[in-house]
Enzyme design. Structure first.
Site, PDB file in Angstrom:
ATOM      1  N   LYS A  44       3.193  -0.235  15.755  1.00 42.00           N
ATOM      2  CA  LYS A  44       4.404  -0.316  15.185  1.00 42.00           C
ATOM      3  C   LYS A  44       4.437   1.106  14.246  1.00 42.00           C
ATOM      4  CE  LYS A  44       6.339  -3.168  11.284  1.00 42.00           C
ATOM      5  NZ  LYS A  44       5.964  -4.015  10.339  1.00 42.00           N
ATOM      6  N   GLN A  45       2.911   1.466  13.797  1.00 43.74           N
ATOM      7  CA  GLN A  45       2.955   2.791  13.044  1.00 43.74           C
ATOM      8  C   GLN A  45       1.368   3.329  13.062  1.00 43.74           C
ATOM      9  OE1 GLN A  45       3.006  -0.686  10.324  1.00 43.74           O
ATOM     10  NE2 GLN A  45       2.509   0.819   8.680  1.00 43.74           N
ATOM     11  N   GLU A  84       0.733  -3.015  12.233  1.00 44.96           N
ATOM     12  CA  GLU A  84       0.974  -4.532  12.357  1.00 44.96           C
ATOM     13  C   GLU A  84       1.223  -5.004  13.707  1.00 44.96           C
ATOM     14  OE1 GLU A  84       3.737  -5.398   9.179  1.00 44.96           O
ATOM     15  OE2 GLU A  84       2.405  -5.028   7.475  1.00 44.96           O
ATOM     16  N   TRP A 123       0.986  -1.209  -0.154  1.00 43.74           N
ATOM     17  CA  TRP A 123       0.017   0.142  -0.119  1.00 43.74           C
ATOM     18  C   TRP A 123       0.852   1.289   0.157  1.00 43.74           C
ATOM     19  CZ3 TRP A 123      -1.829   2.623   4.824  1.00 43.74           C
ATOM     20  CH2 TRP A 123      -0.744   2.627   6.021  1.00 43.74           C
ATOM     21  N   ASP A 124       2.073   1.280   0.305  1.00 42.37           N
ATOM     22  CA  ASP A 124       3.065   2.293   0.256  1.00 42.37           C
ATOM     23  C   ASP A 124       2.759   3.118  -0.866  1.00 42.37           C
ATOM     24  OD1 ASP A 124       3.941   0.100   1.694  1.00 42.37           O
ATOM     25  OD2 ASP A 124       6.073   0.753   1.902  1.00 42.37           O
TER      26      ASP A 124
HETATM   27  C1  BGC Z   1       5.080  -1.906   7.291  1.00 37.57           C
HETATM   28  C2  BGC Z   1       3.729  -1.846   6.096  1.00 37.57           C
HETATM   29  C3  BGC Z   1       4.461  -1.501   4.952  1.00 37.57           C
HETATM   30  C4  BGC Z   1       5.760  -2.488   4.738  1.00 37.57           C
HETATM   31  C5  BGC Z   1       6.599  -2.262   3.399  1.00 37.57           C
HETATM   32  C6  BGC Z   1       6.123  -2.834   6.990  1.00 37.57           C
HETATM   33  O1  BGC Z   1       7.040  -2.668   7.975  1.00 37.57           O
HETATM   34  O2  BGC Z   1       4.409  -2.325   8.483  1.00 37.57           O
HETATM   35  O3  BGC Z   1       2.821  -1.016   6.259  1.00 37.57           O
HETATM   36  O4  BGC Z   1       3.555  -1.684   3.966  1.00 37.57           O
HETATM   37  O5  BGC Z   1       6.730  -2.466   5.617  1.00 37.57           O
HETATM   38  O6  BGC Z   1       7.112  -1.022   3.412  1.00 37.57           O
END
Ligand code: BGC
Length: 762
Positions: A592-593, A480, A351-352
């Site tokens: 995490k984010q 996550e 999704w980035d």
């Molecule tokens: C993040 C995801 C991201 C992926 C790729 C993961 O560490 O939690 O949101 O899409 O990295 O960058």
């Protein structure tokens, strides 16, 4: 040259090898050359990639369950054409023999120059300079220009130029799930080759994915004369050995590289040969000039100017430069999480792309945004199959993929991130809003909006115990560190937006382009009641709010969990994912984010200031920022809430994520999302730009550390320049007749060529 256009490495340090290989990668969205040195030694990981060129590998599960993806896809490290050996008077150069080492990445002209001195013996020093460039105008080509200058008499110089597959795999003890692992030599089978003079082209086929590629090199001597040029074949490739005896003048050798895919090796080889032949005819100066021309246009539209702050300016440019280097431009590829700078995350798209990278292009080079979104259309059929496989209607896009098939082996932080569907729909909707690209709507966008809306309608349910609200269960949101939850706030509010977008464009097409509407309704077999279903589900979407805390709970059970003690967790235990079992993490309130905070940003006009403030304050304390995706969004919301200093700190973090290797893993590749995030933070954070109700809104918050910052955006085919200073925001409409804007909630009208200066209230 102004230092803010260059990134320089002045000394060669073993410890920095991997970092600089990634930072100094060069690419054009199709071909990527990792910045490994010409020597075979002194490398963390060599890499040359074609975006979207992958090998498949069976995924080994200890325990299998229905619907698990069976194959992974991995971007392939291609035959290396960067490799050279140098021998002076019989002695081979090794990196440690060099002194005065420097590498300069020039972002204005799009190349990198490496120089070093080599003291061969008393009385003989050779200065070597190597220019490397990946062409933006011929997307399959790269070029290297080697120059040898002699200080002292030299009897013989030998230059060996190679093109060869690499047998390299990741250290098995290297357990970071974010790193890549494929060996090029084990994935590619050589089928055919072609040689003519100093040109050698080889056709390969991947062993499992059956993709065909040809890799070729050709050479041109611009200065000096060789006494012999010998062709040698060896395992995995070939070399040309150039011998120069008693050279009297500088030697300048050009090596062209071409990498081409084709339906079969003959076509791929023919394409490579044609590339190499025309590069030889046009000469290296032509490629260089075209490169400068391309980048001049790019920077004109995309540069963010930070006068009086050379260091930050440089890093910002580095990020934008990597974005254009990484992003697919052919409608068949997207942007990998690590761009084309390394094989971390196996070269997968996430999704980035839509949430972090598309916004930059949408407002600076909309045609690139379009082609990134077209990639999603190109895999829509596979998304339909995946939805079916999981017993759902519509389409489900893969959480991580190259070829459109789900490649995530760990479904709690993979397939369960259904929000990817809504992220894509969101991105399409925003793209349409700012470009009015109706052709895209009719040929691709609307179909995706319909299929994703169908999916959500099938996935969720109206739950009687929640007063008939539309609930979505067993999902993972962006964060996550929580998985398989019910009613993740972000997912629900984004799914609601997805429904609304489908309804909006359904109605719009019906009213404004009835014939396309009829064609699409027919081909997608849209039933009479579907539109009403989407509307009802949007209206009844469950968006819980916790009155006690005054916040949106991340999911139904989130607030029932104990809070992770971040302050007392030793710093060497971060990122948590490398030190704790997922179940341990899932049991706590720890992020995490950005998750709810991401929703506060994307759904900015649906949430009150007070609720945003309380939610941000709550979640900030429990967000580790272990994901590089977090800082930018935390920063945008901090700024919106008036936490300007905090916003600035997040800006520095996202800006320098790669340049300063903040998360310690840039060796596996750059982080395109946080690079896109640094642009987002400038535009949506400092300038406070938002788009809604057919209007651009600005609400600036400029930290004291920044005196001035300016950037350009394209909006509905008009170009606008925005300059922020401590007390003023200035708008200049560069193209288009006139444009209405909202600045701190008052409407102003701009006319082309006239500056509008507004005071910023503090
Ligand atoms: C993040 C995801 C991201 C992926 C790729 C993961 O560490 O939690 O949101 O899409 O990295 O960058």
């Amino acid at each position: 040259m102004d230092n803010s256009w260059i990134v320089k490495q002045s000394a060669f340090k073993e410890a920095d090898i991997g970092k600089y290989e990634s930072l100094f990668s060069l690419g054009n969205g199709n071909l990527g050359l990792r910045g490994n040195l010409e020597e075979r030694e002194s490398t963390y990981r060599k890499g040359t990639y074609i975006n979207g060129f992958y090998e498949t590998e069976p995924i080994q599960y200890g325990e299998w369950a229905y619907g698990y993806p069976e194959e992974n896809q991995k971007i392939i490290p291609l035959p290396e054409g960067k490799l050279f050996e140098f021998y002076a008077e019989g002695k081979q150069f090794s990196t440690a023999d060099g002194t005065d080492h420097s590498r300069i990445l020039n972002m204005k002209e799009g190349h990198m120059i490496r120089t070093f001195k080599w003291k061969v013996r008393n009385g003989l020093v050779i200065t070597v300079s190597i220019t490397r460039m990946v062409s933006f105008v011929v997307p399959s080509m790269a070029v290297q220009i080697l120059r040898f200058k002699f200080d002292g008499n030299i009897n013989s110089l030998r230059v060996v130029s190679s093109l060869e597959t690499q047998k390299q795999s990741q250290d098995p003890l290297h357990k970071d799930p974010r790193a890549g692992s494929l060996s090029g030599a084990d994935s590619l089978k050589k089928i055919k080759s072609f040689r003519d003079g100093l040109m050698d082209v080889c056709g390969y086929k991947t062993k499992r994915s059956n993709l065909v590629l040809a890799a070729g090199m050709d050479h041109l001597l611009l200065s000096g004369e060789y006494t012999a040029a010998e062709y040698r074949q060896k395992e995995g490739g070939s070399s040309f050995v150039f011998d120069f005896t008693d050279p009297e003048e500088d030697i300048v050798l050009v090596k062209f590289l071409s990498y081409r895919q084709g339906d079969n090796s003959d076509t791929a080889i023919a394409l490579c040969r044609a590339d190499l032949a025309s590069a030889g005819e046009q000469g290296v100066d032509y490629l260089k000039m075209e490169q400068i021309r391309y980048l001049r246009k790019f920077w004109e539209k995309s540069d963010v100017k930070l006068p009086r702050n050379e260091e930050l300016q440089k890093v910002l440019r580095l990020n934008l430069f990597h974005l254009v280097q990484s992003s697919g431009k052919n409608g068949k590829t997207s942007v990998a999480a690590k761009g084309l700078s390394g094989d971390g995350y196996d070269g997968h798209y996430f999704w980035d792309s839509e949430i972090y990278v598309v916004p930059f292009f949408q407002f600076t080079s909309p045609e690139i945004a379009r082609s990134l979104l077209l990639y999603r259309y190109s895999i829509l059929d596979k998304a339909r199959e995946r939805a079916q496989e999981l017993s759902h209607k519509g389409a489900l896009f893969p959480w991580r993929t190259i070829n459109g098939r789900e490649a995530s082996a760990y479904f709690p932080a993979g397939t369960a991130q259904y929000h990817i569907n809504a992220d894509i729909a969101y991105s399409i909707n925003r793209y349409l809003e700012s470009t009015d690209d109706l052709d895209f709507l009719v040929t691709a966008g609307f179909e995706i909006l319909v299929e994703t809306a169908r999916f959500w309608y099938d996935l969720g349910n109206f739950i009687p115990s929640k007063n008939g609200a539309f609930c979505i269960h067993e999902v993972t949101g962006p964060d996550e560190y929580s998985a398989l939850v019910n009613n993740n706030f972000y997912t629900n509010i984004m799914a609601k937006d997805n429904f609304q977008a489908a309804v909006k464009w359904y109605d719009w097409l019906k009213k404004n382009d009835y014939s396309s509407f009829m064609d699409i309704t027919k081909s997608l077999k849209i039933q009479k009641d579907e539109r009403a279903h989407w509307e009802t589900a949007a209206q009844k979407m469950y968006l819980p709010f916790n009155e006690e805390y005054g916040i949106f709970p991340q999911d139904d059970s989130f607030l029932d969990r104990p809070v992770w003690d971040i302050k007392n967790t030793p710093s060497d235990k971060f990122p948590l994912l490398l030190h704790f079992h997922p179940l341990t993490i899932y049991r706590f309130q720890v992020l995490k984010q950005a998750d709810v905070v991401m929703a506060l940003f994307l759904q900015w006009n649906k949430i009150s200031f007070e609720k945003k403030k309380r939610s941000f304050d709550y979640y900030e304390k429990i967000t580790t920022g272990d994901s590089s995706l977090s800082a930018a969004i935390q920063g945008v919301i901090a700024l919106e809430l008036g936490y300007v200093q905090k916003g600035y700190e997040y800006f520095l973090k996202t800006l320098t994520m790669d340049y300063d290797d903040v998360n310690g893993n840039v060796k596996d590749g750059i982080h395109t999302a946080s690079m896109g995030g640094s642009w987002i933070l400038v535009v949506y954070g400092f300038a406070g730009m938002r788009v809604g109700d057919n209007l651009l809104h600005f609400s600036p918050h400029l930290p004291l550390e920044i005196e001035q910052i300016s950037f350009r955006i394209q909006y509905k085919k008009m170009q606008l320049e925005i300059t922020l200073e401590q007390d003023f925001i200035t708008f200049l409409l560069l193209s288009g007749k006139s444009l209405n804007l909202s600045v701190n909630k008052s409407i102003i009208e701009l006319f082309r060529g006239e500056k509008s200066v507004m005071a910023i209230s503090k």
